[in-house]
Design a protein around this motif. Structure first.
Motif, PDB file in Angstrom:
ATOM      1  N   GLY A 101       8.983  -1.395   1.923  1.00 55.20           N
ATOM      2  CA  GLY A 101       7.558  -1.458   1.588  1.00 55.20           C
ATOM      3  C   GLY A 101       7.074  -0.120   1.060  1.00 55.20           C
ATOM      4  O   GLY A 101       7.845   0.835   0.900  1.00 55.20           O
ATOM      5  N   GLY A 102       5.801  -0.063   0.778  1.00 52.94           N
ATOM      6  CA  GLY A 102       5.197   1.179   0.297  1.00 52.94           C
ATOM      7  C   GLY A 102       5.006   2.181   1.436  1.00 52.94           C
ATOM      8  O   GLY A 102       5.231   1.861   2.606  1.00 52.94           O
ATOM      9  N   LEU A 103       4.575   3.372   1.080  1.00 52.00           N
ATOM     10  CA  LEU A 103       4.362   4.423   2.090  1.00 52.00           C
ATOM     11  C   LEU A 103       2.909   4.346   2.539  1.00 52.00           C
ATOM     12  O   LEU A 103       2.011   4.901   1.895  1.00 52.00           O
ATOM     13  N   HIS A 104       2.718   3.617   3.620  1.00 55.09           N
ATOM     14  CA  HIS A 104       1.357   3.377   4.127  1.00 55.09           C
ATOM     15  C   HIS A 104       0.861   4.630   4.837  1.00 55.09           C
ATOM     16  O   HIS A 104       1.586   5.218   5.638  1.00 55.09           O
ATOM     17  N   LYS A 153       5.830  12.395  -6.850  1.00 54.24           N
ATOM     18  CA  LYS A 153       5.540  12.695  -5.441  1.00 54.24           C
ATOM     19  C   LYS A 153       6.693  12.322  -4.514  1.00 54.24           C
ATOM     20  O   LYS A 153       6.669  12.603  -3.321  1.00 54.24           O
ATOM     21  N   LYS A 154       7.651  11.623  -5.070  1.00 52.16           N
ATOM     22  CA  LYS A 154       8.747  11.137  -4.235  1.00 52.16           C
ATOM     23  C   LYS A 154       9.655  12.286  -3.796  1.00 52.16           C
ATOM     24  O   LYS A 154       9.703  13.321  -4.465  1.00 52.16           O
ATOM     25  N   ILE A 155      10.398  12.093  -2.690  1.00 57.08           N
ATOM     26  CA  ILE A 155      11.344  13.126  -2.235  1.00 57.08           C
ATOM     27  C   ILE A 155      12.334  13.446  -3.364  1.00 57.08           C
ATOM     28  O   ILE A 155      12.601  12.611  -4.223  1.00 57.08           O
ATOM     29  N   ILE A 170       0.865  -1.191   0.000  1.00 53.22           N
ATOM     30  CA  ILE A 170       0.000   0.000   0.000  1.00 53.22           C
ATOM     31  C   ILE A 170       0.895   1.232   0.000  1.00 53.22           C
ATOM     32  O   ILE A 170       1.811   1.343   0.815  1.00 53.22           O
ATOM     33  N   CYS A 171       0.630   2.147  -0.935  1.00 52.82           N
ATOM     34  CA  CYS A 171       1.515   3.308  -1.014  1.00 52.82           C
ATOM     35  C   CYS A 171       0.742   4.524  -1.481  1.00 52.82           C
ATOM     36  O   CYS A 171      -0.006   4.453  -2.462  1.00 52.82           O
ATOM     37  N   ILE A 172       0.956   5.624  -0.769  1.00 50.44           N
ATOM     38  CA  ILE A 172       0.208   6.851  -1.105  1.00 50.44           C
ATOM     39  C   ILE A 172       0.760   7.529  -2.359  1.00 50.44           C
ATOM     40  O   ILE A 172       0.125   8.412  -2.898  1.00 50.44           O
ATOM     41  N   PHE A 173       1.926   7.127  -2.821  1.00 53.36           N
ATOM     42  CA  PHE A 173       2.542   7.856  -3.947  1.00 53.36           C
ATOM     43  C   PHE A 173       2.127   7.331  -5.316  1.00 53.36           C
ATOM     44  O   PHE A 173       2.012   8.087  -6.259  1.00 53.36           O
ATOM     45  N   ARG A 174       1.960   6.045  -5.442  1.00 53.38           N
ATOM     46  CA  ARG A 174       1.593   5.408  -6.730  1.00 53.38           C
ATOM     47  C   ARG A 174       2.430   5.981  -7.883  1.00 53.38           C
ATOM     48  O   ARG A 174       1.896   6.485  -8.888  1.00 53.38           O
ATOM     49  N   CYS A 175       3.749   5.889  -7.761  1.00 50.83           N
ATOM     50  CA  CYS A 175       4.664   6.444  -8.769  1.00 50.83           C
ATOM     51  C   CYS A 175       4.432   5.780 -10.132  1.00 50.83           C
ATOM     52  O   CYS A 175       4.243   4.559 -10.199  1.00 50.83           O
ATOM     53  N   PRO A 176       4.514   6.553 -11.214  1.00 52.13           N
ATOM     54  CA  PRO A 176       4.375   5.950 -12.552  1.00 52.13           C
ATOM     55  C   PRO A 176       5.363   4.813 -12.811  1.00 52.13           C
ATOM     56  O   PRO A 176       5.078   3.905 -13.572  1.00 52.13           O
ATOM     57  N   LEU A 177       6.521   4.826 -12.154  1.00 50.87           N
ATOM     58  CA  LEU A 177       7.518   3.783 -12.419  1.00 50.87           C
ATOM     59  C   LEU A 177       7.196   2.461 -11.722  1.00 50.87           C
ATOM     60  O   LEU A 177       7.840   1.443 -11.960  1.00 50.87           O
ATOM     61  N   CYS A 178       6.178   2.458 -10.848  1.00 52.34           N
ATOM     62  CA  CYS A 178       6.034   1.349  -9.906  1.00 52.34           C
ATOM     63  C   CYS A 178       4.913   0.387 -10.299  1.00 52.34           C
ATOM     64  O   CYS A 178       3.779   0.790 -10.544  1.00 52.34           O
ATOM     65  N   ALA A 179       5.258  -0.894 -10.344  1.00 55.15           N
ATOM     66  CA  ALA A 179       4.246  -1.916 -10.635  1.00 55.15           C
ATOM     67  C   ALA A 179       3.808  -2.629  -9.360  1.00 55.15           C
ATOM     68  O   ALA A 179       2.949  -3.505  -9.391  1.00 55.15           O
ATOM     69  N   PHE A 180       4.419  -2.261  -8.260  1.00 60.01           N
ATOM     70  CA  PHE A 180       4.240  -2.994  -7.006  1.00 60.01           C
ATOM     71  C   PHE A 180       3.122  -2.408  -6.139  1.00 60.01           C
ATOM     72  O   PHE A 180       2.368  -3.129  -5.495  1.00 60.01           O
ATOM     73  N   SER A 181       3.003  -1.087  -6.156  1.00 60.49           N
ATOM     74  CA  SER A 181       2.130  -0.432  -5.170  1.00 60.49           C
ATOM     75  C   SER A 181       0.641  -0.573  -5.511  1.00 60.49           C
ATOM     76  O   SER A 181       0.260  -0.744  -6.666  1.00 60.49           O
ATOM     77  N   LYS A 182      -0.154  -0.487  -4.451  1.00 59.96           N
ATOM     78  CA  LYS A 182      -1.619  -0.534  -4.595  1.00 59.96           C
ATOM     79  C   LYS A 182      -2.242   0.525  -3.681  1.00 59.96           C
ATOM     80  O   LYS A 182      -1.592   1.008  -2.756  1.00 59.96           O
TER      81      LYS A 182
HETATM   82  S1  SF4 Z   1       6.391   1.751  -3.384  1.00 58.27           S
HETATM   83 FE1  SF4 Z   1       8.031   3.239  -3.830  1.00 58.27          FE
HETATM   84  S2  SF4 Z   1       8.161   3.286  -6.076  1.00 58.27           S
HETATM   85 FE2  SF4 Z   1       6.199   2.293  -5.544  1.00 58.27          FE
HETATM   86  S3  SF4 Z   1       4.712   3.978  -5.532  1.00 58.27           S
HETATM   87 FE3  SF4 Z   1       5.475   3.789  -3.466  1.00 58.27          FE
HETATM   88  S4  SF4 Z   1       7.161   5.265  -3.314  1.00 58.27           S
HETATM   89 FE4  SF4 Z   1       6.737   4.937  -5.498  1.00 58.27          FE
END
Ligand code: SF4
Length: 362
Positions: free
Chosen positions: A114-117, A194-196, A70-82
């Protein structure tokens, strides 16, 4: 013909500097990275590698724990976050169970990111580390990228130093190098808006190093960045390393575009991968180790990378989720025996280490 001669003479001048142990400048770096003479790059990188670490090549036995996607950023590069509703979160008990699983396989090193919960309190992370060390004080914990540490600081109201000190007290041994991506603000705006910032990533690392917490450094390459931006990224890492000596290894990470919002990027070719390894080995004169993760490269290219400046092929990597969510076709884990064979095929001496490069018995 004239053009070819001048490229060759540029390379010879750079080669002379490297052989004399002189530091390369930005212009040299740009020439190296523009070179298509892969074999010359590789042989120069191999000389530097041998001078730094001799003929040993390293790997470690580790288990990955990705505590949440679970991540609040949902970066375009990321296939992992939800998003919160779709993702998972491990309880502390589940994390303890994974540690026991690792110990049953004689694994004593755990890599935790992990993601940014949005709702996890800082207590969860301190408690996680304490519980792991309570199971076995000898366990090595490499955890939390600079991006996560900044997130803990913002959520808890504690300064970066306070967060790092408390994590260290709770059992943190070192920090992985993730989240560096490419420092260029232009690139970050596209791949992880959204990342630092790159500067903030460097600042977190600097603070960690001065508190005695070592880390790795990464570069995620092969998406929208230019060669100039790659070189500037490497030079920013080299500058910080001059100040802190806190980086253990540089880990170039090939971008896997599948299942990301950047899926139209073509990803990297073997040629790009080997060139980045060689150039980083030559340019990063104050880094001892260049890590080419087999999991990103595949076993065959990992063998070849050992002749292009790489001296570490990463870990057994049990339970890796992040790069596989992005379509890596490599297995999610590998046996120690297989890692040893990759290294021996490249005519190097295999050596198991922990993330601080302390040798372990094979
Ligand atoms: S887990 Fe990391 S790369 Fe993926 S959306 Fe979150 S901050 Fe971005």
């Amino acid at each position: 013909m004239e053009g070819k001669r001048s490229i060759m003479s540029d390379f010879s001048k750079i080669e002379e500097k490297v052989l004399a142990g002189k530091r390369l400048n930005r212009e040299d770096g740009l020439k190296l990275i523009a070179s298509s003479d892969l074999l010359s790059l590789g042989s120069l990188a191999d000389i530097v590698r041998k001078r730094k670490v001799g003929d040993k090549s390293y790997f470690n036995s580790n288990l990955n724990i990705n505590y949440t996607n679970i991540c609040i950023f949902r970066c375009p590069l990321c296939a992992f976050s939800k998003d919160l509703e779709e993702g998972y979160l491990f309880s502390l008990e589940e994390i303890e169970e994974k540690v026991y699983q690792g110990l049953r396989l004689e694994i004593k090193e755990f890599h935790i990111v992990g993601g940014l919960h949005p709702h996890l309190s800082f207590e969860y992370f301190k408690e996680m580390l304490k519980r792991i060390k309570k199971i076995d004080a000898e366990i090595f914990i490499q955890a939390f990228t600079a991006v996560e540490i900044d997130h803990f600081s913002k959520n808890s109201g504690l300064s970066i130093e306070e967060v790092l000190k408390k994590l260290k007290e709770a059992g943190l041994d070192s920090i992985p190098g993730g989240g560096a991506e490419v420092f260029s603000p232009r690139v970050r705006q596209i791949i992880s808006p959204k990342k630092i910032s790159g500067n903030r990533w460097l600042e977190v690392m600097k603070k960690a190093h001065f508190l005695g917490i070592k880390s790795n450094a990464t570069m995620l390459y092969g998406h929208v960045e230019t060669k100039e931006e790659q070189v500037d990224h490497l030079l920013a890492l080299r500058d910080l390393q001059d100040k802190t000596k806190g980086f253990l290894a540089f880990v170039p990470l090939a971008f896997h575009p599948k299942n990301t919002s950047l899926s139209s990027c073509r990803g990297t070719d073997g040629f790009d991968d080997l060139r980045i390894f060689a150039v980083s080995r030559i340019l990063l004169d104050n880094f001892d180790h260049i890590k080419g993760l087999w999991m990103y490269l595949g076993e065959k290219l990992a063998e070849v990378a050992l002749c292009f400046g790489v001296d570490d092929i990463g870990g057994t990597g049990l339970e890796e989720k992040i790069v596989h969510a992005a379509g890596a076709l490599t297995p999610t884990e590998i046996s120690k025996k297989r890692l040893v064979r990759i290294i021996e095929n490249a005519k190097r001496i295999p050596q198991e280490v922990d993330s601080l490069y302390r040798e372990r018995k094979l």
